[in-house]
Enzyme design. Structure first.
Site, PDB file in Angstrom:
ATOM      1  N   VAL A  66      -4.921  -8.966  -6.729  1.00 21.76           N
ATOM      2  CA  VAL A  66      -5.381  -9.835  -5.552  1.00 21.76           C
ATOM      3  C   VAL A  66      -6.631  -9.437  -5.106  1.00 21.76           C
ATOM      4  O   VAL A  66      -7.180  -8.291  -4.982  1.00 21.76           O
ATOM      5  CB  VAL A  66      -4.248  -9.685  -4.561  1.00 21.76           C
ATOM      6  CG1 VAL A  66      -4.573 -10.392  -3.123  1.00 21.76           C
ATOM      7  CG2 VAL A  66      -2.854 -10.211  -5.073  1.00 21.76           C
ATOM      8  N   ALA A 123      -9.641  -5.751  -2.526  1.00 22.99           N
ATOM      9  CA  ALA A 123      -8.793  -6.071  -3.577  1.00 22.99           C
ATOM     10  C   ALA A 123      -7.590  -5.268  -3.923  1.00 22.99           C
ATOM     11  O   ALA A 123      -7.725  -4.171  -3.165  1.00 22.99           O
ATOM     12  CB  ALA A 123      -9.561  -6.264  -4.928  1.00 22.99           C
ATOM     13  N   LYS A 124      -6.754  -5.452  -4.496  1.00 25.51           N
ATOM     14  CA  LYS A 124      -5.683  -4.647  -4.920  1.00 25.51           C
ATOM     15  C   LYS A 124      -5.042  -5.204  -6.103  1.00 25.51           C
ATOM     16  O   LYS A 124      -4.938  -6.235  -6.486  1.00 25.51           O
ATOM     17  CB  LYS A 124      -4.890  -4.267  -3.794  1.00 25.51           C
ATOM     18  CG  LYS A 124      -4.122  -3.044  -3.853  1.00 25.51           C
ATOM     19  CD  LYS A 124      -5.103  -1.966  -3.248  1.00 25.51           C
ATOM     20  CE  LYS A 124      -4.628  -0.546  -3.228  1.00 25.51           C
ATOM     21  NZ  LYS A 124      -5.472   0.436  -2.555  1.00 25.51           N
ATOM     22  N   GLY A 125      -4.354  -4.178  -6.800  1.00 21.24           N
ATOM     23  CA  GLY A 125      -3.479  -4.700  -8.179  1.00 21.24           C
ATOM     24  C   GLY A 125      -2.409  -3.563  -8.141  1.00 21.24           C
ATOM     25  O   GLY A 125      -2.185  -2.623  -7.614  1.00 21.24           O
ATOM     26  N   ASP A 138      -5.009   4.392  -7.407  1.00 16.08           N
ATOM     27  CA  ASP A 138      -4.188   4.397  -6.036  1.00 16.08           C
ATOM     28  C   ASP A 138      -2.822   5.181  -6.506  1.00 16.08           C
ATOM     29  O   ASP A 138      -2.728   5.923  -7.585  1.00 16.08           O
ATOM     30  CB  ASP A 138      -3.831   2.975  -5.732  1.00 16.08           C
ATOM     31  CG  ASP A 138      -3.072   3.114  -4.243  1.00 16.08           C
ATOM     32  OD1 ASP A 138      -3.966   3.101  -3.201  1.00 16.08           O
ATOM     33  OD2 ASP A 138      -1.892   2.562  -4.164  1.00 16.08           O
TER      34      ASP A 138
END
Ligand code: NAD
Length: 424
Positions: free
Chosen positions: A68, A113-115, A154
């Site tokens: 995202v 952002a992140k995934g 993360d």
């Protein structure tokens, strides 16, 4: 007039709602332009992918993956990749939004952002993790790039996962692209100091808080939930600085010793046994009890939504320093504030990780690598200056530290968005 029924989007889960509530509280205080407001409460783009993996027993398992982008006003978007059973679209969208405010607050030219992949990495073999990481990279490849979106570790991911990610991306390109991922091993262009950067950043802001609150750091007691990258390095650095780390925990259990735990020994025990359960140098404590023990500094450094309306009144610490993202529910914030507990919010406290990730990205682009001294000096400067800015606004506007940190971050991106205007 016909009233339209508002249908909530798929990502509107409790954790996403929590990120929106925090944003809206700060946006109200800022009297934010309503057009900008509308654009910030939604992710910019979101991709959901299926990640088929041939497991060691030769069966094929299909995992759900996400990437995202919340914002890219100031530069490429940036954010970690999480491997955890809890990963879903709402969680990834919330984490991406927090990344936007965090990068802006510490002055990095990145958006958020992140995934993540919904999986349990603790029960997967190295071979399965490698195949899953490589296929996931291939599935999201159209959304990433050193000038587009840069990944990092993360929860549940580490430098080995970043190495596979970087290698897969580079195989597609036909040449080495180290700047696609940060938190990589040093041998392939990682930065010295990235592994412990988030913990180091936490320690910088805790020391600033001690100074402001006129607390002598010597022998101060600390309790830390989570003993992974963030929790362990924070515990180790505070232990080395002379603090008493009285409680630590992992996903299974926790340990308590009022005289202070032997952090290096616990780390050695975990290397052999994977979890801290069974370690002899402390009494057993649950994750819930850890939050409520008497200590000077409480550091949630594992998962979100740990400090709630229900337990906020029972916390017995002077400072809460948020290593994890989103560990405090919005209803708990006013309770902590009224009780005089000094909060160092996630977007400030754990921003050391993305700051050194930025240093790593810059070093990768320039092919010019820094010494440890330079990394730590620059990190210290960024963290101390961000702390001072947040504290100053918190005092001048009479708001808590979370509100001040969000106001600073949101304001910075808003100005940039207004300057760029709206396409077309
Ligand atoms: P990690 O996977 O290295 O470690 C996570 C730790 O939390 C482990 O000790 C694990 O056993 C424990 N844990 C997992 N589920 C738990 C549960 N339900 N209850 C209690 N403990 C649990 O992850 P990490 O990189 O240390 O990340 C921890 C938190 O810090 C996350 O919220 C992450 O988003 C945030 N964070 C990490 C970084 C980074 O650089 N790694 C940077 C900023 C923020």
């Amino acid at each position: 007039m016909r009233k339209e029924k508002r249908v909530l989007p798929e990502y509107y889960t409790p954790i996403y709602q929590m990120a929106v509530t925090q944003f809206e509280r700060a946006a109200c205080k800022l009297d934010l332009d309503p057009n900008i407001w509308e654009r910030f409460v939604v992710p910019k783009r979101a991709l959901m992918v299926s990640v088929p993996v041939r497991m060691d027993d030769l069966s094929v398992k299909v995992f759900r993956g996400y990437r995202v982008h919340h914002d890219n006003t100031m530069g490429p978007s940036k954010g970690g990749i999480r491997y955890s059973p809890s990963v879903n679209l709402g969680e990834v969208c919330a984490l991406a939004m927090w990344m936007t405010w965090k990068c802006a607050l510490v002055g990095l030219p990145f958006g958020g952002a992140k995934g993540g992949i919904a999986c349990d990495p603790t029960v997967m073999s190295r071979n399965e993790l490698q195949k899953m990481t490589r296929r996931y990279t291939a599935e999201i490849i159209q959304m990433i790039g050193p000038d587009v979106d840069v990944v990092a570790p993360d929860m549940g991911t580490n430098e080995q996962i970043m190495a596979w990610f970087m290698d897969t991306y580079s195989q597609f390109k036909g040449y080495a692209v180290p700047e696609i991922a940060t938190g990589k091993p040093i041998s392939i262009g990682g930065s010295v100091g990235r592994t412990e950067a988030t913990g180091k950043g936490l320690v910088f802001v805790i020391m600033e808080a001690f100074k402001y609150l006129k607390i002598d750091p010597d022998k101060k007691s600390v309790a830390i939930q989570g003993f992974g990258n963030v929790g362990f390095h924070t515990a180790r650095l505070l232990y080395e600085a002379g603090c008493r780390v009285v409680a630590v925990s992992d996903v299974k259990s926790g340990l308590y010793n009022k005289d202070g735990l032997d952090i290096p020994a616990i780390n050695e025990y975990i290397k052999k046994n994977k979890f801290m359960e069974g370690f002899k140098g402390g009494d057993h404590i649950s994750n819930e009890d850890l939050l409520e023990i008497h200590c000077d500094v409480l550091i949630p450094a594992a998962i979100s939504e740990q400090i709630t309306e229900e337990n906020a009144g029972r916390l017995k610490c002077r400072i809460v320093c948020e290593g994890a993202n989103g560990p405090t529910r919005p209803e708990a914030d006013p309770i902590l504030n009224e009780r005089g507990i000094f909060l160092i919010p996630d977007v400030l406290a754990n921003s050391g990780g993305v700051t050194v990730s930025y240093f790593e990205w810059v070093q990768g682009l320039q092919r010019l690598f820094w010494k440890e001294k330079e990394v730590y000096e620059q990190l210290g400067e960024v963290m101390r200056s961000a702390f001072r800015n947040v504290l100053e606004l918190s005092l001048s506007r009479n708001v808590d530290m979370r509100m001040a940190a969000l106001m600073l971050g949101i304001n910075k991106i808003s100005e940039a968005k207004l300057a760029r205007g709206l396409f077309p």
